[in-house]
Design a protein around this motif. Structure first.
Motif, PDB file in Angstrom:
ATOM      1  N   ASN A 229       0.852  -1.185   0.000  1.00 48.12           N
ATOM      2  CA  ASN A 229       0.000   0.000   0.000  1.00 48.12           C
ATOM      3  C   ASN A 229       0.891   1.239   0.000  1.00 48.12           C
ATOM      4  O   ASN A 229       1.576   1.529   0.984  1.00 48.12           O
ATOM      5  CB  ASN A 229      -0.913  -0.003   1.234  1.00 48.12           C
ATOM      6  CG  ASN A 229      -1.942   1.104   1.193  1.00 48.12           C
ATOM      7  OD1 ASN A 229      -1.729   2.158   0.605  1.00 48.12           O
ATOM      8  ND2 ASN A 229      -3.075   0.873   1.836  1.00 48.12           N
ATOM      9  N   THR A 230       0.901   1.980  -1.112  1.00 49.63           N
ATOM     10  CA  THR A 230       1.770   3.157  -1.225  1.00 49.63           C
ATOM     11  C   THR A 230       0.968   4.441  -1.386  1.00 49.63           C
ATOM     12  O   THR A 230       1.470   5.428  -1.921  1.00 49.63           O
ATOM     13  CB  THR A 230       2.750   3.001  -2.403  1.00 49.63           C
ATOM     14  OG1 THR A 230       2.002   2.805  -3.619  1.00 49.63           O
ATOM     15  CG2 THR A 230       3.684   1.825  -2.184  1.00 49.63           C
ATOM     16  N   TYR A 232      -0.037   7.572   0.197  1.00 49.21           N
ATOM     17  CA  TYR A 232       0.451   8.340   1.349  1.00 49.21           C
ATOM     18  C   TYR A 232      -0.659   9.131   2.028  1.00 49.21           C
ATOM     19  O   TYR A 232      -0.642   9.333   3.243  1.00 49.21           O
ATOM     20  CB  TYR A 232       1.568   9.278   0.889  1.00 49.21           C
ATOM     21  CG  TYR A 232       2.363   9.900   1.999  1.00 49.21           C
ATOM     22  CD1 TYR A 232       3.339   9.173   2.680  1.00 49.21           C
ATOM     23  CD2 TYR A 232       2.152  11.224   2.372  1.00 49.21           C
ATOM     24  CE1 TYR A 232       4.080   9.748   3.693  1.00 49.21           C
ATOM     25  CE2 TYR A 232       2.892  11.814   3.387  1.00 49.21           C
ATOM     26  CZ  TYR A 232       3.846  11.068   4.052  1.00 49.21           C
ATOM     27  OH  TYR A 232       4.585  11.636   5.069  1.00 49.21           O
ATOM     28  N   GLY A 250       6.078   5.754   8.377  1.00 50.01           N
ATOM     29  CA  GLY A 250       4.690   5.690   7.962  1.00 50.01           C
ATOM     30  C   GLY A 250       4.176   7.021   7.472  1.00 50.01           C
ATOM     31  O   GLY A 250       4.944   7.940   7.167  1.00 50.01           O
ATOM     32  N   SER A 251       2.851   7.134   7.397  1.00 46.15           N
ATOM     33  CA  SER A 251       2.208   8.372   6.975  1.00 46.15           C
ATOM     34  C   SER A 251       1.170   8.774   8.014  1.00 46.15           C
ATOM     35  O   SER A 251       0.256   8.001   8.306  1.00 46.15           O
ATOM     36  CB  SER A 251       1.527   8.193   5.617  1.00 46.15           C
ATOM     37  OG  SER A 251       0.677   9.295   5.338  1.00 46.15           O
ATOM     38  N   ASN A 254      -2.331   8.425   6.498  1.00 46.38           N
ATOM     39  CA  ASN A 254      -2.903   7.135   6.129  1.00 46.38           C
ATOM     40  C   ASN A 254      -2.220   6.029   6.930  1.00 46.38           C
ATOM     41  O   ASN A 254      -1.105   5.617   6.599  1.00 46.38           O
ATOM     42  CB  ASN A 254      -2.741   6.873   4.629  1.00 46.38           C
ATOM     43  CG  ASN A 254      -3.335   5.529   4.211  1.00 46.38           C
ATOM     44  OD1 ASN A 254      -4.089   4.900   4.954  1.00 46.38           O
ATOM     45  ND2 ASN A 254      -2.983   5.076   3.009  1.00 46.38           N
ATOM     46  N   PRO A 255      -2.868   5.524   7.977  1.00 51.33           N
ATOM     47  CA  PRO A 255      -2.258   4.477   8.813  1.00 51.33           C
ATOM     48  C   PRO A 255      -1.951   3.190   8.050  1.00 51.33           C
ATOM     49  O   PRO A 255      -1.119   2.395   8.486  1.00 51.33           O
ATOM     50  CB  PRO A 255      -3.320   4.232   9.898  1.00 51.33           C
ATOM     51  CG  PRO A 255      -4.166   5.459   9.901  1.00 51.33           C
ATOM     52  CD  PRO A 255      -4.175   5.955   8.494  1.00 51.33           C
ATOM     53  N   GLN A 256      -2.616   2.975   6.893  1.00 56.09           N
ATOM     54  CA  GLN A 256      -2.392   1.754   6.113  1.00 56.09           C
ATOM     55  C   GLN A 256      -1.186   1.860   5.192  1.00 56.09           C
ATOM     56  O   GLN A 256      -0.802   0.865   4.561  1.00 56.09           O
ATOM     57  CB  GLN A 256      -3.642   1.437   5.279  1.00 56.09           C
ATOM     58  CG  GLN A 256      -4.872   1.137   6.103  1.00 56.09           C
ATOM     59  CD  GLN A 256      -4.666  -0.045   7.036  1.00 56.09           C
ATOM     60  OE1 GLN A 256      -4.160  -1.083   6.630  1.00 56.09           O
ATOM     61  NE2 GLN A 256      -5.035   0.126   8.300  1.00 56.09           N
ATOM     62  N   PHE A 257      -0.594   3.036   5.109  1.00 55.85           N
ATOM     63  CA  PHE A 257       0.552   3.199   4.212  1.00 55.85           C
ATOM     64  C   PHE A 257       1.700   2.272   4.627  1.00 55.85           C
ATOM     65  O   PHE A 257       2.016   2.133   5.805  1.00 55.85           O
ATOM     66  CB  PHE A 257       1.043   4.651   4.239  1.00 55.85           C
ATOM     67  CG  PHE A 257       2.330   4.863   3.484  1.00 55.85           C
ATOM     68  CD1 PHE A 257       2.320   5.015   2.111  1.00 55.85           C
ATOM     69  CD2 PHE A 257       3.551   4.879   4.150  1.00 55.85           C
ATOM     70  CE1 PHE A 257       3.502   5.191   1.413  1.00 55.85           C
ATOM     71  CE2 PHE A 257       4.734   5.054   3.459  1.00 55.85           C
ATOM     72  CZ  PHE A 257       4.712   5.212   2.082  1.00 55.85           C
ATOM     73  N   THR A 259       1.827  -0.965   4.381  1.00 54.49           N
ATOM     74  CA  THR A 259       1.416  -2.302   4.798  1.00 54.49           C
ATOM     75  C   THR A 259       1.233  -3.191   3.569  1.00 54.49           C
ATOM     76  O   THR A 259       1.006  -2.699   2.464  1.00 54.49           O
ATOM     77  CB  THR A 259       0.102  -2.249   5.595  1.00 54.49           C
ATOM     78  OG1 THR A 259      -0.923  -1.660   4.767  1.00 54.49           O
ATOM     79  CG2 THR A 259       0.275  -1.422   6.852  1.00 54.49           C
ATOM     80  N   ARG A 261      -0.336  -5.385   0.691  1.00 53.22           N
ATOM     81  CA  ARG A 261      -1.628  -5.519   0.016  1.00 53.22           C
ATOM     82  C   ARG A 261      -1.866  -6.955  -0.408  1.00 53.22           C
ATOM     83  O   ARG A 261      -2.979  -7.472  -0.281  1.00 53.22           O
ATOM     84  CB  ARG A 261      -1.685  -4.606  -1.215  1.00 53.22           C
ATOM     85  CG  ARG A 261      -1.823  -3.126  -0.912  1.00 53.22           C
ATOM     86  CD  ARG A 261      -1.897  -2.335  -2.200  1.00 53.22           C
ATOM     87  NE  ARG A 261      -2.965  -2.813  -3.068  1.00 53.22           N
ATOM     88  CZ  ARG A 261      -2.961  -2.701  -4.401  1.00 53.22           C
ATOM     89  NH1 ARG A 261      -1.914  -2.167  -5.000  1.00 53.22           N
ATOM     90  NH2 ARG A 261      -3.971  -3.142  -5.105  1.00 53.22           N
TER      91      ARG A 261
END
Length: 277
Positions: A229-230, A232, A250-251, A254-257, A259, A261
């Motif tokens: 997951n890119t 940002y 991280g970002s 976006n907490p999912q950045f 991680t 996919r």
């Protein structure tokens, strides 16, 4: 390519490969107004579509270019017709100025398409592939058995750091890159894989042979991350610049950045039988 035998059964070699590809298909959206300013990050800012009564004007041409440079060193050893070892190390780099013909692959700036030249999606800088094959000695209980395997180690593939929304006003929300970053500047996870095979053949009759094999793909069951997951979540960097998967950066937007996919296949066992005549 140069190969040389430097010992009994020992061969070394080195190879350089260059590939240039021209007139590759590239995509663009022609319905983008000329730049009307700059964003806070210093990129061109647009004021929407050039033709207000039209949507996406998707166009492809043959202006794309790509190059590949690869240097490979290899070693091969054979011992008494029982054991064969091979190892290859490749150091390479792949560049292009556009990838695929999808909406996400249109240029970030229609009027500065030269900024798209960067690392290719398939740019794997370092790759090690080693293999072995061992045939059981004919005078032992291991006769007609064979143990073989392939070990693959690869450095990560590059990914683009996307904003995740239309930050430059060109009506395309999926091509905007964070800050002044180029395409494919974030490196994904390394790959580690070991495949093993045990086989035995049985002579049934004249010219009739059955080979039974057990294969273990990704035998060590290593979790190889494929896609990352890119997105940002913001138009510019809000702190340290992330450079690769697992770097701990991280970002805040976006907490999912950063991680995973998708992940490649786990351990996979296969039993097969082959009849030759």
């Amino acid at each position: 390519q140069i190969d040389r035998e430097i010992g009994r059964g020992l061969t070394v070699g080195i190879c350089y490969l260059f590939v240039g590809a021209h007139h590759q298909v590239r995509a663009e959206d022609l319905n983008v107004s000329p730049p009307s300013g700059v964003t806070p990050a210093g990129k061109d800012l647009f004021s929407g579509p050039l033709y207000q009564n039209a949507g996406l004007l998707y166009y492809t041409d043959n202006s794309g270019n790509a190059v590949f440079h690869g240097l490979t060193a290899k070693v091969s050893q054979r011992y008494k017709r029982l054991l064969t070892l091979n190892a290859n190390f490749t150091l390479s780099k792949t560049l292009d100025d556009g990838t695929f013909t999808t909406f996400v692959s249109t240029p970030q700036d229609l009027y500065k398409r030269n900024l798209e030249r960067a690392n290719s999606n398939q740019d794997v800088r370092q790759r090690v592939v080693s293999s072995f094959s061992f045939d059981g000695p004919s005078e032992t209980v291991f006769r007609n058995f064979q143990l073989s395997g392939i070990v693959t180690l690869e450095s990560g593939r590059p990914f683009t750091l996307f904003v995740g929304y239309d930050a430059n006003g060109d009506t395309n929300p999926v091509t905007d890159r964070v800050g002044l970053s180029a395409r494919n500047t974030y490196w994904g996870a390394n790959l580690y894989s070991a495949d093993l095979r045990v086989s035995r053949y049985f002579d049934i009759q004249n010219r009739l042979r059955m080979t039974v094999a057990l294969d273990a793909f990704n035998a060590l069951n290593h979790a190889n991350v494929d896609e990352v997951n890119t997105v940002y979540g913001y138009s510019d960097f809000l702190g340290p610049i992330p450079t690769r998967f697992g770097d701990g950066v991280g970002s805040p937007a976006n907490p999912q950045f950063g991680t995973p996919r998708t992940v490649l296949n786990p351990r996979w066992l296969q039993i097969s039988a082959r009849l030759t005549f």
